[in-house]
Structure formats: structure tokens, C-alpha cells
Write a protein that holds these residues in place. Structure first.
Motif, mmCIF file in Angstrom:
data_model
loop_
_atom_site.group_PDB
_atom_site.id
_atom_site.type_symbol
_atom_site.label_atom_id
_atom_site.label_comp_id
_atom_site.label_asym_id
_atom_site.label_seq_id
_atom_site.Cartn_x
_atom_site.Cartn_y
_atom_site.Cartn_z
ATOM 1 N N LEU A 103 0.829 -1.211 0.000
ATOM 2 C CA LEU A 103 0.000 0.000 0.000
ATOM 3 C C LEU A 103 0.862 1.259 0.000
ATOM 4 C CD1 LEU A 103 -2.760 -1.063 2.532
ATOM 5 C CD2 LEU A 103 -3.111 -0.560 0.101
ATOM 6 N N ASN B 174 2.694 2.161 -3.541
ATOM 7 C CA ASN B 174 1.840 2.447 -4.692
ATOM 8 C C ASN B 174 1.037 3.715 -4.473
ATOM 9 O OD1 ASN B 174 1.971 0.097 -6.750
ATOM 10 N ND2 ASN B 174 2.052 -0.871 -4.736
ATOM 11 N N GLY C 158 -5.001 2.972 -7.001
ATOM 12 C CA GLY C 158 -5.774 1.808 -6.596
ATOM 13 C C GLY C 158 -7.182 1.905 -7.152
ATOM 14 N N ARG C 159 -8.016 0.974 -6.757
ATOM 15 C CA ARG C 159 -9.407 0.967 -7.198
ATOM 16 C C ARG C 159 -10.312 0.948 -5.977
ATOM 17 N NH1 ARG C 159 -6.448 -2.148 -10.341
ATOM 18 N NH2 ARG C 159 -6.409 -1.761 -12.570
ATOM 19 N N TYR D 129 -4.163 7.698 -4.471
ATOM 20 C CA TYR D 129 -4.320 7.642 -3.027
ATOM 21 C C TYR D 129 -2.965 7.787 -2.355
ATOM 22 C CZ TYR D 129 -2.191 3.029 -2.728
ATOM 23 O OH TYR D 129 -1.300 1.991 -2.754
ATOM 24 N N TYR E 142 -1.365 6.072 1.312
ATOM 25 C CA TYR E 142 -1.562 5.262 2.521
ATOM 26 C C TYR E 142 -0.805 5.956 3.636
ATOM 27 C CZ TYR E 142 -1.462 1.311 5.735
ATOM 28 O OH TYR E 142 -1.600 0.508 6.837
ATOM 29 N N PHE F 102 -11.227 -1.339 -1.227
ATOM 30 C CA PHE F 102 -10.139 -0.675 -1.940
ATOM 31 C C PHE F 102 -9.111 -1.731 -2.295
ATOM 32 C CE2 PHE F 102 -6.109 1.601 -2.145
ATOM 33 C CZ PHE F 102 -6.446 2.609 -3.041
ATOM 34 N N GLU F 103 -8.675 -1.746 -3.559
ATOM 35 C CA GLU F 103 -7.764 -2.772 -4.029
ATOM 36 C C GLU F 103 -6.544 -2.143 -4.691
ATOM 37 O OE1 GLU F 103 -6.290 -5.508 -7.277
ATOM 38 O OE2 GLU F 103 -7.392 -3.662 -7.565
ATOM 39 N N VAL F 104 -5.384 -2.713 -4.378
ATOM 40 C CA VAL F 104 -4.116 -2.315 -4.993
ATOM 41 C C VAL F 104 -3.423 -3.584 -5.452
ATOM 42 C CG1 VAL F 104 -1.874 -1.222 -4.614
ATOM 43 C CG2 VAL F 104 -3.893 -0.307 -3.498
ATOM 44 N N GLU F 105 -2.796 -3.499 -6.614
ATOM 45 C CA GLU F 105 -2.106 -4.679 -7.127
ATOM 46 C C GLU F 105 -0.795 -4.296 -7.797
ATOM 47 O OE1 GLU F 105 -4.685 -4.677 -11.249
ATOM 48 O OE2 GLU F 105 -5.174 -6.113 -9.701
ATOM 49 N N THR G 131 -1.479 -8.633 -4.525
ATOM 50 C CA THR G 131 -2.667 -7.789 -4.426
ATOM 51 C C THR G 131 -3.112 -7.655 -2.969
ATOM 52 O OG1 THR G 131 -4.900 -7.384 -5.300
ATOM 53 C CG2 THR G 131 -4.329 -9.664 -4.806
#
Length: 150
Positions: free
Chosen positions: A14, A17, A20-21, A37, A39, A65-68, A78
């Protein structure tokens, strides 16, 4: 090998990056949209211009909330956060959040909503140009990975 990320691995992903979505729902239709975003302090910090997304999250604050990070189909990491949308309304907190957000992401080319915080007159102005600054209070964090080969 498919596995589960540790808490520290999820937080590191997090932190490194910035795109995210966010997933949210109006109770009938689910939505998934990309957002920039930051974190910070255990929260996902973001902002947006007022519109349908913000109106829906104000009404239904439960979000995901998703990050990959994807190298290819068999090498990826992910993280999925489940939490609550919380608008930051206190003016001092808003300014601090935008300063932190812009400082962290200043080296990147960002959407037009990200630059509003750099323009003091627009930042203070009430109305449609005033960004909505929010955090996602993380209630659950899960992470998975797959690594095959080097």
C-alpha cells in the motif's frame, strides 16, 4: 506458489503504490473506479470532486479498496481493504491531508482533481470545484500473491 501476504507485506505494498481501485455500491449497482491515493497512518487517503461517487459513498459508506502489482499472469501481489468512507470536513485536517497527498505524489502527473489542493483560492472556495477529501478507515485487510519462476 500462491500464498497470503503478511500484515507488514500488505502495508508495504500500500505504501509503495499510489493508484488503486475503490469499490462502492448504491445498494443496487456496484462500482469500481481507479483513484490516486496515499496510505498514511493506517488509512487510505484520497480526494475527488463532488459527483455521483461521493454522493453514493456518503449514503453508503461501506467500501473496498484494491491495490495490485502485476508482473505477469503468474507473478503478482494484491491487497484488498474493506472499510468505511469518512469525509474529512475539518479545515485544518483537510489542508494537512492535501499537503501530505500532494507532497507524496508531487513527482507524478496526476488528474486535475489532484491539483486543486495546490491552488489556495480554489481550495477554500465553496462549490463544485472544492475537492472532497476523504479517508477509508480500514476494518479488514487481506493480501494474496502468486510467484512462479524468477
Amino acid at each position: 506458489m500462491i500464498g497470503t501476504l503478511t500484515s507488514s507485506e500488505m502495508k508495504a505494498l500500500l505504501e509503495r503504490n499510489n493508484l488503486g481501485r475503490i469499490g462502492f455500491s448504491d445498494g443496487f449497482t456496484p462500482y469500481i473506479l481507479p483513484i490516486n491515493y496515499r496510505y498514511s497512518n493506517g488509512y487510505i487517503l484520497a480526494h475527488s470532486r463532488p459527483g455521483s461517487k461521493i454522493a453514493i459513498m456518503r449514503e453508503n459508506p461501506r467500501v473496498c479498496f484494491e491495490v495490485e502489482e502485476i508482473r505477469d499472469n503468474t507473478n503478482w501481489h494484491t491487497v484488498l481493504a474493506i472499510g468505511e468512507f469518512q469525509e474529512i470536513r475539518d479545515e485544518r485536517e483537510r489542508q494537512h491531508a492535501m499537503h501530505e497527498f500532494n507532497t507524496h505524489l508531487m513527482h507524478l502527473k496526476l488528474s486535475s482533481t489532484a491539483t486543486i489542493g495546490n491552488q489556495p483560492d480554489l481550495f477554500r472556495k465553496e462549490g463544485s470545484l472544492r475537492p472532497v477529501i476523504f479517508r477509508i478507515i480500514i476494518q479488514e485487510l487481506t493480501g494474496r500473491y502468486e510467484v512462479i519462476g524468477g
